[in-house]
Structures are given as C-alpha cells and as structure tokens.
Design an enzyme around this catalytic site. Structure first.
Site, PDB file in Angstrom:
ATOM      1  N   ILE A  12       0.839  -1.207   0.000  1.00 47.68           N
ATOM      2  CA  ILE A  12       0.000   0.000   0.000  1.00 47.68           C
ATOM      3  C   ILE A  12       0.871   1.253   0.000  1.00 47.68           C
ATOM      4  O   ILE A  12       0.583   2.231  -0.698  1.00 47.68           O
ATOM      5  CB  ILE A  12      -0.952   0.004   1.209  1.00 47.68           C
ATOM      6  N   GLY A  36       8.903  -4.748   2.332  1.00 52.60           N
ATOM      7  CA  GLY A  36       8.802  -3.953   1.111  1.00 52.60           C
ATOM      8  C   GLY A  36       9.894  -4.264   0.105  1.00 52.60           C
ATOM      9  O   GLY A  36      10.816  -5.038   0.367  1.00 52.60           O
ATOM     10  N   ASP A  53      15.088   1.261   9.946  1.00 52.64           N
ATOM     11  CA  ASP A  53      14.000   0.711  10.754  1.00 52.64           C
ATOM     12  C   ASP A  53      13.340   1.836  11.553  1.00 52.64           C
ATOM     13  O   ASP A  53      14.023   2.649  12.171  1.00 52.64           O
ATOM     14  CB  ASP A  53      14.569  -0.341  11.716  1.00 52.64           C
ATOM     15  N   SER A 121      -6.381  -1.249  11.437  1.00 51.43           N
ATOM     16  CA  SER A 121      -6.893  -2.438  10.752  1.00 51.43           C
ATOM     17  C   SER A 121      -8.301  -2.791  11.216  1.00 51.43           C
ATOM     18  O   SER A 121      -8.675  -2.553  12.376  1.00 51.43           O
ATOM     19  CB  SER A 121      -5.957  -3.617  11.024  1.00 51.43           C
ATOM     20  N   TYR A 145      -1.563  -8.416  17.348  1.00 54.67           N
ATOM     21  CA  TYR A 145      -1.595  -7.448  16.241  1.00 54.67           C
ATOM     22  C   TYR A 145      -2.785  -6.507  16.375  1.00 54.67           C
ATOM     23  O   TYR A 145      -2.638  -5.277  16.323  1.00 54.67           O
ATOM     24  CB  TYR A 145      -1.668  -8.197  14.908  1.00 54.67           C
ATOM     25  N   ASN A 174      -9.810  -5.445   3.752  1.00 53.96           N
ATOM     26  CA  ASN A 174      -8.928  -6.349   3.000  1.00 53.96           C
ATOM     27  C   ASN A 174      -8.513  -5.739   1.671  1.00 53.96           C
ATOM     28  O   ASN A 174      -9.247  -5.812   0.687  1.00 53.96           O
ATOM     29  CB  ASN A 174      -9.605  -7.709   2.813  1.00 53.96           C
TER      30      ASN A 174
END
Length: 315
Positions: A12, A36, A53, A121, A145, A174
């Site tokens: 994304i 990625g 990071d 999410s 998560y 999704n």
C-alpha cells in the site's frame, strides 16, 4: 508540501508514494525492506529513500528535524496476525512503540505538521456480531496485532486532542491489488490465490471458506487516503473498505471465472485468532466524497490482467 511515508516500499505504501509524487508532493520514504521492495516504487528517482527501521529512535528524530514533513503517513507495521501470536514482543515494538515514540517526539520538539495519519486495521473489531462495522462499533481485538493497532489508535487520537496534533486513524479492511507479494507471510489471501491460479499451485483453505471479508482495491484505498489528507478532519477514525461482504468461497468461484482455470484446494483447520465475518460501513468516508470505483469483479480482472502482463514481460 512534503510527506513522510513509513513503510513506503510496501504494497500500500508504494501506491501511496506514487500517488503523492503525481500530485507534486515531495516524498520521503523510510523502510527497512523486511516486507517492502524498492522496485514497488515507480518514481524512485523523485523520492528520498532511507533504508532504515522505524524503531531506530535516534534516526527517526534526526530525520524529522532535517526533513520537516508536513504530512506523516505511518504505514510501517508487522502486518501478520499469525506473526504477532508467534512474536508478540517484536511486533509490539513496531506496531505500537515506534508510533508512540514518534508522537512523543513531535510533542516535545513542537514540530509543526499538517496531518499525522496512522494506518490501523479492521482486525480491531474482532468477532462481535454487529454488522456492518461502523467506526463507533464495539471492538474485540483477538490477537496481539489487533490489540496493538487499537491501543495505538487511542494514543494517536489522544495525542491529537491533548497536544493539538492534527491526527487521524484509518482502519484498512482487506486491500488487494498489484504489488502484493504472495510469498510473504503478511500477504493477503487474494495475492496467494493469484499465485496459485497462475502457477497451478495448491491453495490451503483454512476452515470452511464461509469466513467473509470486505475486499477493497488498492486504487480506492489511495483515493480515500488522499481525500482524508485534503480534508480538515482530525482526531477521527475512518473505515477504508468497499462496503460489501464476500465469503472466501465466493471469491474463489469468482476468481476461477476471471482466470479461466480451476483452483486446486487443500482444506485445513481454521486459524487461531481469525475473524469470521467482516464488512464495513463506509458512510463517514462517503461524506468526504469517497466512492468505491472498483467492484470486486473489475478489481480481480485488473489484478489478474496485470499479473499476466508481468509474467509475460519476465519471460
């Protein structure tokens, strides 16, 4: 106008980076490439990229001071429910601590920003029966998560309220489309289905296939993010989805029709922490001018066409 995109080389994130560049935005990417790939970014020559990071607190603070972004999109995450169950401490350090550290530095350094957007999410909703899910629905996060995503939302929104930071959170349902890596443990089911159909591989169906999801094509996701960026809204949560509930069994049948081939399936036990049903109410997003432009069939057709072209170019 300058934007910082953490996780900008991911699925994304790279689509967002390319869109921002097309809108004339000066883009800075931070990505450790654990998930990625720089090849995902089409406009690499026009983007400042740091392979680093987000948990490197000293680096991130120096970056914010030097780059002074107007907009911050926090997409960096360990995005696997299964991985968070296996490695809760490590995923927590990325999914919550790194975000908190950035908010705290923005507060202490009093850096002026126009928007801080955190990507959460639909996993936060869990298995509670109320459908469709509105942003005000009860939550029941079932995995480390999902817990981290929800707790971090609360930090982001509270920091916005308490310290006058223009913060906003989005809950991805999704998302699918070109750029997903089917071999990644974080990959969405549609990229795995694509790989299995394309290469005649065996697809593992966890459970009975009746689990439902709200699938949204990545171009609609980017449309939503850009609308939120341009709006004056802050201290709010938005669902980003299509608004339609589809079972995995239905998806398989539709994709077999699109691909013109039959999927080989192995049935296995359902996975721990998996949500059974999921569909969004996208009314808040629609009020900003959002319209889902990609039906599932159209999105799957476009996705399949792109994978076939990529395969042909490799050969």
């Amino acid at each position: 106008m300058k934007a910082l995109v953490t996780g900008g080389a991911g699925f994304i994130g790279s689509h967002l980076v390319d869109h921002l560049v097309s809108q004339g935005v000066n883009v800075v990417v931070v990505d450790n490439l654990s998930m990625g790939d720089l090849h995902n970014i089409k406009h690499q020559g026009e983007v400042t990229i740091y392979i680093e990071d987000v948990r490197n607190e000293k680096f991130m603070q120096q970056l914010l001071q030097e780059e002074r972004p107007d907009y911050i999109y926090f997409l960096a995450a360990v995005a696997s429910v299964a991985d968070s169950i296996e490695r809760p401490a490590e995923t927590h350090s990325v999914n919550q601590t790194a975000v908190f550290n950035m908010l705290e530095y923005l507060r202490k350094a009093e850096l002026p920003i126009k928007k801080f957007l955190f990507t959460s999410s639909a996993a936060v909703y869990g298995n509670l029966p109320e459908l469709p899910k509105t942003e005000g629905s009860r939550v029941d996060p079932l995995s480390p998560y999902a817990i981290d995503k929800y707790a971090t939302e609360r930090f982001v929104l509270a920091y916005g309220d308490l310290y006058d930071l223009p913060t906003v959170c989005v809950r991805f349902f999704n998302v699918y489309g070109p750029g997903q890596n089917p071999s990644s443990p974080y990959s969405g089911v549609l990229s795995i289905l694509t790989d299995c159909l394309q290469n005649n591989k065996l697809f593992t169906l966890y459970g009975d296939g009746k689990q439902t999801r709200d699938f949204v094509y990545v171009e609609d996701v980017i449309q939503a993010l850009w609308l939120i960026t341009k709006s004056k809204t802050s201290h709010e949560v938005f669902n980003i989805a299509n608004g339609n509930e589809t079972s995995l069994n239905s998806i398989i049948k539709m994709y077999e029709m699109v691909a013109g081939s039959k999927l080989k399936i192995k049935v296995s036990h359902g996975r721990e922490g998996e949500v059974k049903r999921s569909v969004a109410n996208i009314g808040k997003l629609v009020k900003l001018g959002y319209t889902a432009k990609w039906s599932l069939e159209a999105g799957l057709s476009k996705y399949w066409e792109g994978t076939q072209q990529s395969e042909a170019s490799r050969n």
